[in-house]
Design an enzyme around this catalytic site. Structure first.
Site, mmCIF file in Angstrom:
data_model
loop_
_atom_site.group_PDB
_atom_site.id
_atom_site.type_symbol
_atom_site.label_atom_id
_atom_site.label_comp_id
_atom_site.label_asym_id
_atom_site.label_seq_id
_atom_site.Cartn_x
_atom_site.Cartn_y
_atom_site.Cartn_z
ATOM 1 N N LYS A 57 46.103 25.329 89.071
ATOM 2 C CA LYS A 57 45.961 24.322 88.020
ATOM 3 C C LYS A 57 47.301 23.748 87.571
ATOM 4 C CE LYS A 57 43.955 26.867 84.866
ATOM 5 N NZ LYS A 57 43.889 28.193 85.513
ATOM 6 N N ARG A 99 40.356 28.209 76.003
ATOM 7 C CA ARG A 99 40.170 29.433 76.769
ATOM 8 C C ARG A 99 38.849 30.114 76.390
ATOM 9 N NH1 ARG A 99 44.411 31.810 79.640
ATOM 10 N NH2 ARG A 99 46.174 30.761 78.713
ATOM 11 N N ARG A 133 53.407 36.005 94.638
ATOM 12 C CA ARG A 133 54.429 35.326 93.825
ATOM 13 C C ARG A 133 55.635 36.224 93.585
ATOM 14 N NH1 ARG A 133 50.848 33.141 88.852
ATOM 15 N NH2 ARG A 133 49.766 31.466 89.940
ATOM 16 N N ARG A 176 43.138 40.435 84.511
ATOM 17 C CA ARG A 176 43.213 39.026 84.086
ATOM 18 C C ARG A 176 41.947 38.281 84.509
ATOM 19 N NH1 ARG A 176 48.521 36.557 86.528
ATOM 20 N NH2 ARG A 176 47.969 34.720 85.318
ATOM 21 N N ARG A 198 56.475 39.778 88.730
ATOM 22 C CA ARG A 198 56.158 39.966 87.312
ATOM 23 C C ARG A 198 54.957 40.900 87.189
ATOM 24 N NH1 ARG A 198 54.627 35.155 84.129
ATOM 25 N NH2 ARG A 198 53.012 35.175 85.709
#
Ligand SMILES: [Zn+2]
Length: 218
Positions: A13, A88, A127, A171, A160
Site C-alpha cells: 500500500k 484501522r 525486508r 500483526r 526490524r
C-alpha cells in the site's frame, strides 16, 4: 479525489500510495507520519500523543482521529487526500465518515489491496532496514549492492522486530480482527474497489490506475 487504502501489512500500500499521491497531486496521510509531525511541532494533540508513546502505550483512537481531522482541515487537503492505513477500525471509519459528512464531503474510493498470506510473509520477512538513514531494502526484490550493508551510508542492515516471522503472524491476526471488517463496511457504501496486490510494483500500479479511473459501482 478522496481515497483510502485498505489491506494487510506487507501488501504494498505504502509504495502505491506514494505514486498515487504524486500523480494526483494530493497529500498522502499516514497516522505514523501525522503522529511524528504533531509531536515534532508540539501541538496540543502531539503533546498528548507523546505522553502515551513515552509510556510505551498505544495512542488511543480519540487522539489519532483528532490528528487526522486536524490535518484534513488544513489547506493542502482541500483538493483531496489519500489516507494510507487509516481508518484501522470500524469505529475510526464511522468517525471519519461523520466528519466528512459534516463538511458536505464523502470518500470517493476505498481500495482494498489483497494478497495471499504466504506472499505477505515472504515480502515482509525479506525486508531489511538501515538503522542509521532508515533506507529499506528487500533481500529478493531490492537487494543492497553488498549483502547486509546500506548502499546510502554503509551501516549494517537489520531486520526490524515488526518484520520478523513471529511478529508478522500477530500483526496479521490484529489486522484480521480489527481491519478486515472494513472491507464489508465500504462494500456496503458502494465505494470499495478490490485490487490484486500480486506481482511487480509496476503491474499493481497499472491495475490501480485503471481501478481509480473506472466509475464507481452504484
Ligand atoms: Zn543507511
Amino acid at each position: 479525489m478522496r481515497i483510502i487504502f485498505l489491506g494487510p501489512p506487507g501488501v504494498g500500500k505504502g509504495t502505491q500510495a506514494d505514486f498515487i499521491a504524486q500523480s494526483y497531486g494530493i497529500p498522502k496521510l499516514s497516522t505514523g507520519d501525522l503522529l511524528r509531525e504533531s509531536v515534532a511541532k508540539e501541538t496540543v494533540l502531539g503533546k498528548e500523543a507523546k505522553g502515551y508513546m513515552n509510556r510505551g502505550e498505544l495512542v488511543p483512537d480519540t487522539v489519532v482521529i483528532g490528528l487526522v481531522e486536524e490535518k484534513l482541515r488544513s489547506p493542502d487537503c482541500q483538493k483531496g487526500f489519500l489516507l494510507d492505513g487509516f481508518p484501522r477500525t470500524v469505529t475510526q471509519a464511522d468517525r471519519l465518515s461523520n466528519y466528512l459528512t459534516s463538511r458536505g464531503e464523502d470518500l470517493d474510493r476505498a481500495v482494498y489491496f489483497s494478497l495471499e498470506k504466504d506472499e505477505i510473509v515472504r515480502r515482509i520477512s525479506g525486508r531489511r532496514s538501515c538503522p542509521e538513514c532508515k533506507a529499506v531494502y528487500h533481500i529478493e526484490s531490492i537487494p543492497p549492492k553488498q549483502e547486509g550493508v546500506c548502499d546510502v551510508c554503509g551501516k549494517s542492515l537489520v531486520q526490524r522486530n515488526d518484520d520478523k516471522p513471529e511478529t508478522i503472524e500477530s500483526r496479521l491476526a490484529v489486522y484480521q480482527e480489527q481491519t478486515a471488517p472494513l472491507i464489508e463496511y465500504y462494500k456496503a457504501k458502494n465505494i470499495l474497489g478490490e485490487l490484486d496486490g500480486a506481482g511487480l510494483v509496476s503491474a499493481v500500479q497499472d491495475r490501480l490506475v485503471a481501478l481509480l479511473a473506472s466509475p464507481r459501482v452504484e
